[in-house]
Design an enzyme around this catalytic site. Structure first.
Site, short mmCIF file in Angstrom:
data_model
loop_
_atom_site.label_atom_id
_atom_site.label_comp_id
_atom_site.label_asym_id
_atom_site.label_seq_id
_atom_site.Cartn_x
_atom_site.Cartn_y
_atom_site.Cartn_z
NE ARG A 111 -2.62 -0.16 3.58
CZ ARG A 111 -3.49 0.26 4.47
NH1 ARG A 111 -4.78 0.12 4.22
NH2 ARG A 111 -3.13 0.79 5.60
CB THR A 115 -2.80 7.07 -1.94
OG1 THR A 115 -2.00 5.91 -2.28
CG2 THR A 115 -2.16 8.32 -2.51
CG ASP A 208 2.66 -2.75 9.17
OD1 ASP A 208 2.99 -3.92 8.85
OD2 ASP A 208 2.64 -1.81 8.35
CG ASP A 211 6.43 -2.81 9.80
OD1 ASP A 211 7.16 -3.29 8.91
OD2 ASP A 211 6.03 -1.64 9.78
C1 PRP Z 1 -0.93 -4.92 4.36
C2 PRP Z 1 -1.66 -6.25 4.46
C3 PRP Z 1 -2.48 -6.27 3.20
C4 PRP Z 1 -2.84 -4.81 3.03
C5 PRP Z 1 -4.25 -4.58 3.50
O1 PRP Z 1 0.17 -5.01 3.55
O2 PRP Z 1 -0.83 -7.34 4.58
O3 PRP Z 1 -1.78 -6.75 2.07
O4 PRP Z 1 -1.91 -4.06 3.83
O5 PRP Z 1 -4.67 -3.30 3.23
P1 PRP Z 1 -5.77 -2.97 2.14
O6 PRP Z 1 -6.88 -3.93 2.34
O7 PRP Z 1 -6.17 -1.54 2.48
O8 PRP Z 1 -5.15 -3.04 0.78
P2 PRP Z 1 1.21 -3.80 3.36
O9 PRP Z 1 0.88 -3.02 2.12
O10 PRP Z 1 1.31 -3.03 4.64
O11 PRP Z 1 2.54 -4.54 3.02
P3 PRP Z 1 3.42 -5.60 3.87
O12 PRP Z 1 2.65 -6.89 3.86
O13 PRP Z 1 4.66 -5.64 3.07
O14 PRP Z 1 3.62 -5.05 5.25
N1 URA Z 2 -2.13 -3.47 6.99
C1 URA Z 2 -1.84 -3.83 8.26
O1 URA Z 2 -0.83 -4.53 8.52
N2 URA Z 2 -2.66 -3.41 9.23
C2 URA Z 2 -3.75 -2.66 8.99
O2 URA Z 2 -4.47 -2.31 9.95
C3 URA Z 2 -4.04 -2.29 7.67
C4 URA Z 2 -3.21 -2.72 6.67
#
Ligand code: PRP
Ligand code: URA
Length: 220
Positions: A111, A115, A208, A211
Site C-alpha cells: 500500500r 494514499t 502493522d 512489521d
Molecule cells: C498490508 C496487508 C495487506 C494490506 C491490507 O500489507 O498485509 O496486504 O496491507 O490493506 P488494504 O486492504 O487496504 O489493501 P502492506 O501493504 O502493509 O505490506 P506488507 O505486507 O509488506 O507489510
Molecule cells: N495493513 C496492516 O498490517 N494493518 C492494517 O491495519 C491495515 C493494513
C-alpha cells in the site's frame, strides 16, 4: 463450542478457542515479537485446517497387510496458494504442509503510505491458470480491500475463477468490497472489525502485521 460461525454466504468466522486466544495475543500491543510469531503460527494452522477442509478428495481403494480399505486421494495438485507479500508469507507454512502438491504464486503488492492504494511490485505477469484450479489467497489483514482485489484482478486475468481467502482480521468495508468484486469467493477470518482510521488502518486491529511479524518498522 462451535469452531466456525457462518456470517454470510461468503464469510465464515473462526471461533475456535485456540485461534481466538492467539488473536488476542496478536492484538496485544505488549506482545513481544516471539509471542506474536508463535500466535501467528497457531492462528495460521487453524485457518489452514479449516480452509483445506474444503479441498476436494477422490475416492480410492488402499491395500493394507490384511485386506482392502476405502481411502481418499487429496486433489491438492488442483490448488494454487497465493500469499500476498509480505504479510501473507506469515500464513504459508501450514498450508504447504497440508497441501504439499499445491503450486505457490507469490504476489507482491504494497500500500502506498500516503494514499493507501495498492502498488504492484511482483510479478510482471502471472503464468496462465488452466484446468479450473482453486486459488487460496493468504493475507492476514483486509483493510480497504484494495490489495486483495488487485491480487484477484491479476489472477482473474490469468484465468482463475474459484477463490478462497484465508485472513486474520477483516474490516467490514474490506469484506464488502471483496465480496462485491468476487461474489463467489469464500473467506475465512478470525475477526471482523468495524472501522478504519484516517490512515486506513484497521481499528482496533493489531497495527502493522508485516512489521510485527518480521520485526521491522518504526518500533523495531
Ligand atoms: C498490508 C496487508 C495487506 C494490506 C491490507 O500489507 O498485509 O496486504 O496491507 O490493506 P488494504 O486492504 O487496504 O489493501 P502492506 O501493504 O502493509 O505490506 P506488507 O505486507 O509488506 O507489510
Ligand atoms: N495493513 C496492516 O498490517 N494493518 C492494517 O491495519 C491495515 C493494513
Amino acid at each position: 463450542m462451535e469452531d466456525l460461525m457462518q456470517v454470510s454466504q461468503n464469510v465464515q468466522l473462526l471461533t475456535h478457542p485456540v485461534a481466538q486466544a492467539a488473536l488476542t495475543i496478536l492484538r496485544d500491543v505488549t506482545s513481544s515479537r516471539t509471542e506474536f510469531v508463535r500466535a501467528n503460527n497457531l492462528a495460521a494452522l487453524i485457518l489452514a485446517l479449516e480452509v483445506t477442509s474444503q479441498v476436494r478428495a477422490s475416492p480410492t481403494k488402499v491395500v493394507t497387510p490384511l485386506g482392502t480399505a476405502d481411502g481418499r486421494i487429496l486433489l491438492d495438485d488442483r490448488v494454487i496458494l497465493v500469499p500476498i507479500l509480505r504479510a501473507g508469507m506469515a500464513l504459508l507454512d501450514p498450508f504447504r504442509l497440508l497441501l504439499p502438491r499445491a503450486q505457490i504464486y507469490h504476489i507482491g503488492i504494497r500500500r502506498d503510505e500516503s494514499t493507501a492504494l495498492p502498488e504492484r511490485y511482483y510479478p510482471k505477469d502471472l503464468p496462465q491458470i488452466v484446468g479450473g484450479k482453486t486459488i487460496i489467497l493468504l493475507d492476514p489483514m483486509l483493510a480497504t480491500g484494495g490489495s486483495v482485489c488487485d491480487a484477484i484482478d491479476q489472477l482473474k486475468g490469468a484465468g482463475a475463477e474459484h477463490f478462497f481467502f484465508a485472513n486474520v482480521i477483516a474490516s467490514q468495508e474490506g469484506l464488502n468490497k471483496v465480496c462485491e468484486y468476487t461474489p463467489q469467493i469464500k473467506i475465512v477470518t478470525l475477526a471482523i472489525d468495524a472501522e478504519l482510521n484516517d490512515q486506513k488502518y484497521i481499528v482496533p486491529g493489531l497495527g502493522d502485521y508485516g512489521d510485527r511479524f518480521n520485526g521491522t518498522g518504526a518500533a523495531a
